[in-house]
Write a protein that holds these residues in place. Sequence first.
Motif, PDB file in Angstrom:
ATOM      1  N   TYR A  36       0.850  -1.186   0.000  1.00 51.19           N
ATOM      2  CA  TYR A  36       0.000   0.000   0.000  1.00 51.19           C
ATOM      3  C   TYR A  36       0.887   1.238   0.000  1.00 51.19           C
ATOM      4  CZ  TYR A  36      -4.338  -2.497   1.136  1.00 51.19           C
ATOM      5  OH  TYR A  36      -5.448  -3.302   1.099  1.00 51.19           O
ATOM      6  N   GLY A  43      -5.450   8.543   3.252  1.00 52.24           N
ATOM      7  CA  GLY A  43      -5.541   7.149   3.627  1.00 52.24           C
ATOM      8  C   GLY A  43      -4.611   6.298   2.783  1.00 52.24           C
ATOM      9  N   LEU A  44      -4.645   4.981   3.015  1.00 49.70           N
ATOM     10  CA  LEU A  44      -3.803   4.075   2.254  1.00 49.70           C
ATOM     11  C   LEU A  44      -4.534   3.631   0.992  1.00 49.70           C
ATOM     12  CD1 LEU A  44      -2.807   3.841   5.300  1.00 49.70           C
ATOM     13  CD2 LEU A  44      -1.952   1.591   4.621  1.00 49.70           C
ATOM     14  N   PHE A  90       3.723   0.727   2.708  1.00 53.44           N
ATOM     15  CA  PHE A  90       3.473  -0.308   3.702  1.00 53.44           C
ATOM     16  C   PHE A  90       3.300  -1.666   3.032  1.00 53.44           C
ATOM     17  CE2 PHE A  90       2.870   2.213   7.493  1.00 53.44           C
ATOM     18  CZ  PHE A  90       2.473   3.452   7.009  1.00 53.44           C
ATOM     19  N   SER A  99      -8.704 -13.256   8.052  1.00 51.14           N
ATOM     20  CA  SER A  99      -9.721 -12.279   8.428  1.00 51.14           C
ATOM     21  C   SER A  99      -9.171 -10.866   8.536  1.00 51.14           C
ATOM     22  CB  SER A  99     -10.353 -12.650   9.780  1.00 51.14           C
ATOM     23  OG  SER A  99     -11.080 -13.842   9.685  1.00 51.14           O
ATOM     24  N   THR A 100      -7.895 -10.742   8.849  1.00 53.78           N
ATOM     25  CA  THR A 100      -7.337  -9.408   9.071  1.00 53.78           C
ATOM     26  C   THR A 100      -6.090  -9.194   8.230  1.00 53.78           C
ATOM     27  OG1 THR A 100      -5.948 -10.146  10.906  1.00 53.78           O
ATOM     28  CG2 THR A 100      -8.179  -9.419  11.451  1.00 53.78           C
ATOM     29  N   LEU A 101      -5.650  -7.942   8.167  1.00 51.74           N
ATOM     30  CA  LEU A 101      -4.395  -7.575   7.521  1.00 51.74           C
ATOM     31  C   LEU A 101      -3.445  -7.049   8.579  1.00 51.74           C
ATOM     32  CD1 LEU A 101      -5.451  -5.670   4.254  1.00 51.74           C
ATOM     33  CD2 LEU A 101      -4.593  -7.996   4.459  1.00 51.74           C
ATOM     34  N   PHE A 103       0.144  -5.099   9.140  1.00 48.44           N
ATOM     35  CA  PHE A 103       1.007  -4.191   8.397  1.00 48.44           C
ATOM     36  C   PHE A 103       2.410  -4.131   8.979  1.00 48.44           C
ATOM     37  CE2 PHE A 103      -1.768  -2.026   5.408  1.00 48.44           C
ATOM     38  CZ  PHE A 103      -3.016  -2.418   5.858  1.00 48.44           C
ATOM     39  N   GLY A 104       3.374  -3.873   8.093  1.00 47.43           N
ATOM     40  CA  GLY A 104       4.706  -3.537   8.537  1.00 47.43           C
ATOM     41  C   GLY A 104       4.744  -2.104   9.053  1.00 47.43           C
TER      42      GLY A 104
ATOM     43  N   TYR B  31     -16.527  -7.173   5.905  1.00 49.38           N
ATOM     44  CA  TYR B  31     -15.439  -7.002   6.856  1.00 49.38           C
ATOM     45  C   TYR B  31     -15.092  -5.527   7.021  1.00 49.38           C
ATOM     46  CZ  TYR B  31     -14.582 -12.013   6.780  1.00 49.38           C
ATOM     47  OH  TYR B  31     -14.715 -13.374   6.921  1.00 49.38           O
ATOM     48  N   TYR B  33     -12.715  -2.685   9.686  1.00 48.84           N
ATOM     49  CA  TYR B  33     -11.577  -2.641  10.605  1.00 48.84           C
ATOM     50  C   TYR B  33     -11.374  -1.223  11.120  1.00 48.84           C
ATOM     51  CZ  TYR B  33     -10.586  -6.791   7.785  1.00 48.84           C
ATOM     52  OH  TYR B  33     -10.682  -7.992   7.125  1.00 48.84           O
ATOM     53  N   TYR B  35      -7.970   0.808  12.589  1.00 50.21           N
ATOM     54  CA  TYR B  35      -6.538   0.817  12.868  1.00 50.21           C
ATOM     55  C   TYR B  35      -6.162   2.170  13.467  1.00 50.21           C
ATOM     56  CZ  TYR B  35      -5.823  -3.218   9.707  1.00 50.21           C
ATOM     57  OH  TYR B  35      -5.850  -4.451   9.100  1.00 50.21           O
ATOM     58  N   LEU B  43       0.577   0.474  11.215  1.00 54.54           N
ATOM     59  CA  LEU B  43      -0.835   0.461  11.595  1.00 54.54           C
ATOM     60  C   LEU B  43      -1.078  -0.698  12.553  1.00 54.54           C
ATOM     61  CD1 LEU B  43      -0.810   1.868   8.658  1.00 54.54           C
ATOM     62  CD2 LEU B  43      -3.241   1.360   8.687  1.00 54.54           C
ATOM     63  N   LEU B  45      -4.033  -2.865  14.589  1.00 54.57           N
ATOM     64  CA  LEU B  45      -5.456  -3.184  14.528  1.00 54.57           C
ATOM     65  C   LEU B  45      -6.087  -3.039  15.907  1.00 54.57           C
ATOM     66  CD1 LEU B  45      -7.783  -4.250  12.756  1.00 54.57           C
ATOM     67  CD2 LEU B  45      -7.104  -6.561  13.450  1.00 54.57           C
ATOM     68  N   TYR B  48     -12.086  -5.364  14.811  1.00 46.66           N
ATOM     69  CA  TYR B  48     -12.594  -5.649  13.494  1.00 46.66           C
ATOM     70  C   TYR B  48     -13.943  -6.348  13.588  1.00 46.66           C
ATOM     71  CZ  TYR B  48     -10.813 -10.494  13.874  1.00 46.66           C
ATOM     72  OH  TYR B  48     -10.565 -11.789  14.257  1.00 46.66           O
ATOM     73  N   VAL B  50     -16.625  -9.008  11.205  1.00 47.08           N
ATOM     74  CA  VAL B  50     -16.789  -9.849  10.019  1.00 47.08           C
ATOM     75  C   VAL B  50     -18.225  -9.818   9.503  1.00 47.08           C
ATOM     76  CG1 VAL B  50     -14.881 -11.324  10.729  1.00 47.08           C
ATOM     77  CG2 VAL B  50     -17.223 -11.971  11.321  1.00 47.08           C
ATOM     78  N   PHE B  90      -7.731   5.044  11.275  1.00 42.39           N
ATOM     79  CA  PHE B  90      -8.206   4.682   9.942  1.00 42.39           C
ATOM     80  C   PHE B  90      -9.227   3.561  10.039  1.00 42.39           C
ATOM     81  CE2 PHE B  90      -5.711   7.199   7.147  1.00 42.39           C
ATOM     82  CZ  PHE B  90      -4.520   7.422   7.789  1.00 42.39           C
ATOM     83  N   ARG B  94     -13.291  -4.635   3.711  1.00 44.18           N
ATOM     84  CA  ARG B  94     -12.950  -5.657   2.724  1.00 44.18           C
ATOM     85  C   ARG B  94     -14.204  -6.413   2.359  1.00 44.18           C
ATOM     86  NH1 ARG B  94      -9.015  -9.786   5.162  1.00 44.18           N
ATOM     87  NH2 ARG B  94      -8.393 -10.481   3.086  1.00 44.18           N
ATOM     88  N   ALA B 103      -8.030  -4.392   1.264  1.00 38.79           N
ATOM     89  CA  ALA B 103      -8.804  -3.490   2.103  1.00 38.79           C
ATOM     90  C   ALA B 103      -8.844  -2.103   1.473  1.00 38.79           C
ATOM     91  CB  ALA B 103      -8.192  -3.412   3.499  1.00 38.79           C
ATOM     92  N   PHE B 104      -9.969  -1.430   1.654  1.00 35.51           N
ATOM     93  CA  PHE B 104     -10.145  -0.051   1.206  1.00 35.51           C
ATOM     94  C   PHE B 104     -10.197   0.832   2.448  1.00 35.51           C
ATOM     95  CE2 PHE B 104     -11.101  -0.743  -3.268  1.00 35.51           C
ATOM     96  CZ  PHE B 104     -11.401  -2.102  -3.280  1.00 35.51           C
ATOM     97  N   PHE B 105      -9.467   1.947   2.400  1.00 33.52           N
ATOM     98  CA  PHE B 105      -9.306   2.787   3.574  1.00 33.52           C
ATOM     99  C   PHE B 105     -10.032   4.114   3.446  1.00 33.52           C
ATOM    100  CE2 PHE B 105      -6.193   0.823   6.381  1.00 33.52           C
ATOM    101  CZ  PHE B 105      -5.780  -0.244   5.594  1.00 33.52           C
ATOM    102  N   GLY B 106     -10.476   4.626   4.605  1.00 32.98           N
ATOM    103  CA  GLY B 106     -10.952   5.989   4.673  1.00 32.98           C
ATOM    104  C   GLY B 106      -9.775   6.952   4.738  1.00 32.98           C
TER     105      GLY B 106
END
Lengths: 113, 114
Positions: A36, A43-44, A90, A99-101, A103-104, B31, B33, B35, B43, B45, B48, B50, B90, B94, B103-106
Amino acid sequence: AQSVTQLGSHVSVSEGALVLLRCNYSSSVPPYLFWYVQYPNQGLQLLLKYTSAATLVKGINGFEAEFKKSETSFHLTKPSAHMSDAAEYFCAVTSSGYSTLTFGKGTMLLVSP
Amino acid sequence: NAGVTQTPKFRILKIGQSMTLQCTQDMNHNYMYWYRQDPGMGLKLIYYSVGAGITDKGEVPNGYNVSRSTTEDFPLRLELAAPSQTSVYFCASRASDSQNTEAFFGQGTRLTVV
């Protein structure tokens, strides 16, 4: 738990130079990896993602990444940096059963004229 | 194309105050999330979800609460604000948990607690 490590919190290149941003993953199962980009005060947004269909993945804005299982790496490259590439990048991996991501810590790319 | 919308964009809170960060998405994603992003830390978490009615803790849930009464909305509640909660928050969504679904972010909410 899956995790990714990004080497180098800051990378500086000159305009026109090769960009190389490093990402290594720790996974005992096939990972699903993403890059990303975050521009200032935004945002990302997705650059590219590894889908297992091909080890070399092309993304937006001329970026690409190569999945190397033997090196547990997914480094991001661009042949020629542009001033507009200055941003934070990132690497991320799916975890918790996808279910989740996770990040580095991010790598800030600085591009000088 | 609204995508993921967060409000407010900026907020200053006093220690001990409470607030709700709003997040809504119009992509019918299951989904969602929350962050937080702190300098040099990437970032993390917080929580979240589902699907509507289902939420779970992430890596750093202490001091926060969430609810998911509809598919579209996923608000984040801070009950007793502390300086350690100064951060950029953020929200993301998803479509599913398929392995390579992105994932799409705000645009983020920048919160300062003083």
